[in-house]
Write an enzyme that holds these catalytic residues in place. Sequence first.
Site, short mmCIF file in Angstrom:
data_model
loop_
_atom_site.label_atom_id
_atom_site.label_comp_id
_atom_site.label_asym_id
_atom_site.label_seq_id
_atom_site.Cartn_x
_atom_site.Cartn_y
_atom_site.Cartn_z
N LYS A 280 0.84 -1.20 0.00
CA LYS A 280 0.00 0.00 0.00
C LYS A 280 0.87 1.25 0.00
O LYS A 280 2.00 1.21 0.49
CB LYS A 280 -0.85 0.04 1.28
CG LYS A 280 -2.01 -0.90 1.31
CD LYS A 280 -2.83 -0.70 2.59
CE LYS A 280 -4.01 -1.65 2.65
NZ LYS A 280 -5.02 -1.42 1.61
N ARG A 354 -10.68 -11.09 1.62
CA ARG A 354 -11.58 -12.09 1.02
C ARG A 354 -10.96 -13.49 1.05
O ARG A 354 -11.68 -14.48 1.08
CB ARG A 354 -11.95 -11.66 -0.41
CG ARG A 354 -10.77 -11.57 -1.34
CD ARG A 354 -11.09 -10.76 -2.61
NE ARG A 354 -11.17 -9.32 -2.34
CZ ARG A 354 -11.48 -8.41 -3.26
NH1 ARG A 354 -11.77 -8.79 -4.50
NH2 ARG A 354 -11.51 -7.14 -2.95
N1 BES Z 1 -8.31 -3.44 4.26
C1 BES Z 1 -8.42 -3.01 2.91
C2 BES Z 1 -9.70 -2.21 2.65
C3 BES Z 1 -9.82 -0.89 3.35
C4 BES Z 1 -9.48 0.26 2.68
C5 BES Z 1 -10.32 -0.79 4.62
C6 BES Z 1 -9.63 1.49 3.30
C7 BES Z 1 -10.46 0.42 5.25
C8 BES Z 1 -10.13 1.56 4.59
C9 BES Z 1 -8.45 -4.23 1.98
O1 BES Z 1 -7.72 -5.31 2.39
C10 BES Z 1 -7.87 -3.78 0.68
O2 BES Z 1 -6.72 -3.45 0.66
N2 BES Z 1 -8.67 -3.78 -0.37
C11 BES Z 1 -8.23 -3.39 -1.65
C12 BES Z 1 -8.75 -4.40 -2.64
C13 BES Z 1 -8.26 -4.18 -4.04
C14 BES Z 1 -6.78 -4.49 -4.11
C15 BES Z 1 -9.05 -5.05 -4.96
C16 BES Z 1 -8.80 -2.03 -1.94
O3 BES Z 1 -9.98 -1.82 -1.67
O4 BES Z 1 -8.07 -1.18 -2.40
MN MN Z 2 -5.66 -5.15 1.79
#
Ligand code: BES
Ligand code: MN
Length: 502
Positions: A280, A354
């Site tokens: 990230k 997921r």
């Molecule tokens: N934990 C994150 C989602 C999230 C984002 C929670 C902001 C709280 C605040 C999740 O694991 C994630 O990183 N999701 C990705 C999925 C994508 C790579 C398909 C996302 O939403 O960017």
């Molecule tokens: Mn994630």
Amino acid sequence: MNCQVKQGDINKEATEVLVLGGFEDEKTLPKDYQSLDKALGGQLQELRKSGEFTGKNQQAVLIHTRKALPAKRILFMGLGKKKEVTLDRVRQAMGTACKQVKKTGAQTFSAPLLGTEALHVSPSDLAQAMVEGAILGGYQFNQYRSDNGNGAKEVRSITLLAHTANQLSAMKTGAKRGEASAQATSLARDLSNHPANVMTPTRVAQEAKKITKEGKVKLTVLERKDQEKLGMGGMIGVSQGSQEPPKFIILEYSGGKKNDAPIVLVGKTVTFDSGGISLKPSENMEQMKADMTGGAEVLGAVRAAARLKLPINLVGILPTVENMPGGRATKPGDILNMLNGKTVEVQNTDAEGRLILADGLSYATRLKPKCVVDVATLTGACVVALGQFAIGMLGNDDRLKAELKKAGEQAGERVWEMPLWDEYFEQLKSDVADMRNIGGRGGGMITAGMFLSKFVGDYPWVHLDIASTDWSVSERPYVCKGPTAIGTRLLVQFLINRAGHS
Ligand code: BES
Ligand code: MN
Ligand code: ZN
């Protein structure tokens, strides 16, 4: 905070602060307050006349009674227009009241039921909401401040005043529920507030162990080797870049009949989500310590069910991992063999929630559940779609969805439904495996839900995406800045409602 309910009279209540409510469109004082106002030489009426107290929502005016009454101070809270008053407004008024009381340095306060002239709810529901608002409005997390948050004092106890004996018993029931529900939220907030160097998967398992003290609660923790043996490809794949061992935590509360099928709650518990190899960006990455909120909420909900001795069987499942990059970490393109036999191509290691939830949902199938609700900080797309005030909901069963919608409205933690249509599965097709773990640009919350649905057995299921609500950018009347644990009271209310029906 300790909560009591007693039969009492606002004119005779000896307390540090007596909290009263007033509406915006009310010209005269309600009958109930008139003798009290008389004792105060008409001060309340005067505040109204002068426009210092208009009754606007969230307005708070404090006066000292100077021995005119047994109560030392009166805190007059605005509830807004009569037509607009809701249970949640009252919750907010109590949250604000609690913060105001704290500022005076007082550690106790009393209040009669607020808003009764305008609200058509039972004394039990109203008492529940008032207790929730007060406890959650007073919530603080100061464990890592050497000054203990500027020595901020806590409000130690509140007393709700009942008019009649009849009201008293209903209010007691409601207050107990409110206490259990707010304590569940506080627990979930605490767990999500702790930094990830403290709140590791191992520590989460220890926290789960504490809940077995409640009675009728049993804990099982599947360690890495157990997970490997069972074939939990999601758990193993997500955790293998981390030095922290993964824990698959199962908490069972048996309050129902022996053969009653359990309600199963599955909570995403990623103690830190760095994204893994699909790292990230660093901005706001610290907030990913709260990527375990789903699991924290499930722990809280199980504890509340046990404290309330609800006549249900309940299983909480927490697939618990840390998502880190590392020499052994899962790489984009790797294929995982999941617990239900399906294969997943990991195209993005940041879509990790997921993967572990998939194993959690497959595991739930083995328990022959009555229904399954999963709760997860799953997608950034949920934040984009819903902002900060609605939880995303997807599911395969209209009745269960309606139950969660209702519980959300009662709790003031509302859900908004998204479609779970087969067409969206197109986006999850992989060239090499049964599916891939990302769905491309559009409909990110939906494709995540669609992914999960492939691991759901033949039972009613609802998925709640709390990525929108789990972190508040500002302080609200009873929601603190940072981890909010919003969704906990929704789950508890759902369980309370279920217990009433079975
Ligand atoms: N934990 C994150 C989602 C999230 C984002 C929670 C902001 C709280 C605040 C999740 O694991 C994630 O990183 N999701 C990705 C999925 C994508 C790579 C398909 C996302 O939403 O960017
Ligand atoms: Mn994630
Ligand atoms: Zn995540």
